[in-house]
Enzyme design. Sequence first.
Site, short mmCIF file in Angstrom:
data_model
loop_
_atom_site.label_atom_id
_atom_site.label_comp_id
_atom_site.label_asym_id
_atom_site.label_seq_id
_atom_site.Cartn_x
_atom_site.Cartn_y
_atom_site.Cartn_z
N ASP A 12 0.84 -1.21 0.00
CA ASP A 12 0.00 0.00 0.00
C ASP A 12 0.87 1.25 0.00
OD1 ASP A 12 -2.33 -1.41 0.01
OD2 ASP A 12 -2.85 -0.99 2.10
N GLY A 40 -7.00 -9.56 1.05
CA GLY A 40 -6.67 -10.87 1.57
C GLY A 40 -5.76 -10.80 2.79
N THR A 212 -22.61 -4.51 5.05
CA THR A 212 -22.20 -3.35 5.83
C THR A 212 -22.82 -2.09 5.21
OG1 THR A 212 -20.14 -3.21 4.56
CG2 THR A 212 -20.07 -4.40 6.66
N GLU A 216 -24.34 3.71 9.01
CA GLU A 216 -25.65 3.23 9.46
C GLU A 216 -25.57 1.92 10.23
OE1 GLU A 216 -28.39 5.11 9.20
OE2 GLU A 216 -26.92 6.56 8.43
N GLY A 243 -13.45 -2.53 6.72
CA GLY A 243 -14.33 -3.60 6.25
C GLY A 243 -13.69 -4.97 6.32
N ASP A 244 -12.38 -5.03 6.08
CA ASP A 244 -11.66 -6.31 6.17
C ASP A 244 -11.60 -6.79 7.62
OD1 ASP A 244 -11.18 -6.19 3.42
OD2 ASP A 244 -9.37 -5.00 3.73
#
Length: 272
Positions: A12, A40, A212, A216, A243-244
């Site tokens: 990244d 992953g 997700t 909210e 999210g991961d």
Amino acid sequence: MKVLDLGSLNIDYVYQVDRFVRPGETRSALSRRVGCGGKGLNQSVALARAGVETWHGGAIGPDGAFLAEELRRSGVDTRLLRTDPDQSTGHAVIQVDGAGQNCILIYPGTNAALTLEEGERALDLLSPEDVVLFQNETNLVGELMEAAARRGLRIAFNAAPMDGKVAAYPLEKVTWLFVNETEGALLSGEAEPRRAARLLRERYPRTQVVMTLGAEGSLWLSEAGEQFQPACKVEAVDTTGAGDTFTGFFLRGVLLGSPLPPLRLATVASAL
């Protein structure tokens, strides 16, 4: 019981910006850092830190050795991780703005170098109670889903990044389908999140749908019915990987149990 993550690994390159670059525009970044990423890798790290026995299968280039080391440091078994001397590791260019939102450009690199033979050899090491985890950042996702289903393995799939290939995957054989509200809308053809989740559940009745909803909260539709979990209210610094983390800790909750219900556990972990 273990989870085999046949998933992506990225280097990244994260650029802090005051706002995202617009088409045709050149801007200076406020800062840059280089780190470990890929959906992953992120999900394997989350699973291992949550206490799940986690194996990671996939490929890196010579430039990605520090990714393998990060997996091992986090408790992930890397016996199935291959180094390809002739390719560069996948990487992502990430802009993060002042509100903690991000936009991401991905180059697949070795994430597109998995072979069917090595994937099937990895699946042969698993037992029926084990889980295979996929994301949509590698090649052969549909083929290896079919191979996992033939072996009676449970399948978890995070349908990100969403593209036209996802609808052609054997989603009816997936045990847990993870989508966000945008992905759910694209996959179902329904913009309203709850209706989209219900449509996916009707379309794939053997598949549990986990959606997700950003600020909210989240939804979980299964044989037991429909559950909703409000989001935690936090000051967002960077949403990359949230999210991961949610995916990894949700699977911890359903596979091994937890004092918190799976949706609540996943929400708290992703908020942190």
